[in-house]
Design an enzyme around this catalytic site. Sequence first.
Site, PDB file in Angstrom:
ATOM      1  N   ASN A  32      34.935  27.322  44.638  1.00  0.00           N
ATOM      2  CA  ASN A  32      34.659  28.616  45.282  1.00  0.00           C
ATOM      3  C   ASN A  32      34.501  29.672  44.186  1.00  0.00           C
ATOM      4  OD1 ASN A  32      34.186  30.325  47.441  1.00  0.00           O
ATOM      5  ND2 ASN A  32      36.343  30.803  47.739  1.00  0.00           N
ATOM      6  N   ASN A  35      32.367  35.541  39.760  1.00  0.00           N
ATOM      7  CA  ASN A  35      32.101  36.030  38.402  1.00  0.00           C
ATOM      8  C   ASN A  35      33.329  36.004  37.497  1.00  0.00           C
ATOM      9  OD1 ASN A  35      29.387  36.444  38.826  1.00  0.00           O
ATOM     10  ND2 ASN A  35      29.603  38.580  39.430  1.00  0.00           N
ATOM     11  N   GLY A  36      34.512  36.062  38.098  1.00  0.00           N
ATOM     12  CA  GLY A  36      35.720  35.930  37.295  1.00  0.00           C
ATOM     13  C   GLY A  36      35.795  34.561  36.642  1.00  0.00           C
ATOM     14  N   HIS A  37      35.435  33.526  37.400  1.00  0.00           N
ATOM     15  CA  HIS A  37      35.397  32.172  36.827  1.00  0.00           C
ATOM     16  C   HIS A  37      34.326  32.083  35.733  1.00  0.00           C
ATOM     17  CE1 HIS A  37      37.109  31.166  40.924  1.00  0.00           C
ATOM     18  NE2 HIS A  37      37.965  30.572  40.126  1.00  0.00           N
ATOM     19  N   GLU A 150      44.054  35.961  33.530  1.00  0.00           N
ATOM     20  CA  GLU A 150      45.311  36.703  33.487  1.00  0.00           C
ATOM     21  C   GLU A 150      45.705  37.268  34.851  1.00  0.00           C
ATOM     22  OE1 GLU A 150      44.890  39.592  30.388  1.00  0.00           O
ATOM     23  OE2 GLU A 150      45.206  38.117  28.788  1.00  0.00           O
ATOM     24  N   LEU A 186      38.683  40.332  41.103  1.00  0.00           N
ATOM     25  CA  LEU A 186      37.898  39.260  41.706  1.00  0.00           C
ATOM     26  C   LEU A 186      38.799  38.071  42.007  1.00  0.00           C
ATOM     27  CD1 LEU A 186      34.514  39.242  39.739  1.00  0.00           C
ATOM     28  CD2 LEU A 186      35.236  40.652  41.671  1.00  0.00           C
ATOM     29  N   SER A 187      38.638  37.517  43.197  1.00  0.00           N
ATOM     30  CA  SER A 187      39.470  36.397  43.640  1.00  0.00           C
ATOM     31  C   SER A 187      38.744  35.638  44.735  1.00  0.00           C
ATOM     32  CB  SER A 187      40.810  36.918  44.183  1.00  0.00           C
ATOM     33  OG  SER A 187      41.526  35.884  44.842  1.00  0.00           O
TER      34      SER A 187
END
EC number: 6.3.2.1
Length: 283
Positions: A32, A35-37, A150, A186-187
């Site tokens: 899933n 952009n954080g990934h 983080e 983002l999550s």
Amino acid sequence: MLIIETLPLLRQQIRRLRMEGKRVALVPTMGNLHNGHMKLVDEAKARADVVVVSIFVNPMQFDRPEDLARYPRTLQEDCEKLNKRKVDLVFAPSVKEIYPNGTETHTYVDVPGLSTMLEGASRPGHFRGVSTIVSKLFNLVQPDIACFGEKDFQQLALIRKMVADMGFDIEIVGVPIMRAKDGLALSSRNGYLTAEQRKIAPGLYKVLSSIADKLQAGERDLDEIITIAGQELNEKGFRADDIQIRDADTLLEVSETSKRAVILVAAWLGDARLIDNKMVELA
């Protein structure tokens, strides 16, 4: 980009990479991807010759079966995103491949203290599941470095301790939180928010920043700061779940010798439990 689903094929590829002297980076995910990934992937690419991304929704780290059942599985879309990012290898095993005899009798890795405090107290078994799957991925992929966000501050601390205690020769890289323009971290869980809740969600970071401002201004009545923050969250439409101000280096209570504090906030917004954190230097 290679997509591998089985342990023998993964081991075969890792052996080849090792023989070629490649520097390998691992980015463990549950899919899933957002952009954080991708920021984790970019960091990994900057530090290694080969990037391996694992996509595995780990049943051992879910304390509520309904959360596991509804966690989005978006493997095809995830692989398309990773291919565009020029990731070298995606490891996307089935649950049966990782836990052939189920999770109940599977050997586990536990990190005492860190696994049962704070988030661990409200999510029994969660961090034991995290440390078990991450250690297994470390054994399988044998990376030189591994990148973690983080945003999951306690998880990162737990993994660092596990690596130190178990003697893994792996550099752990913490990647700063990526935020939307309105401040929301983002999550994957943001996908559970309705359009109306999404408008409310940035309020979490505003309350977090307000706590940070008070600490930087020299306020030290932590109980009062936390009480007011909880009230502010509830007034904004959240259900405050947990607010903590801890020593950023130990996650223990802040003391006179603490140099940095971390503010950890968890709150419900509808069916989504959102978490965020912020570090503050204590002058």
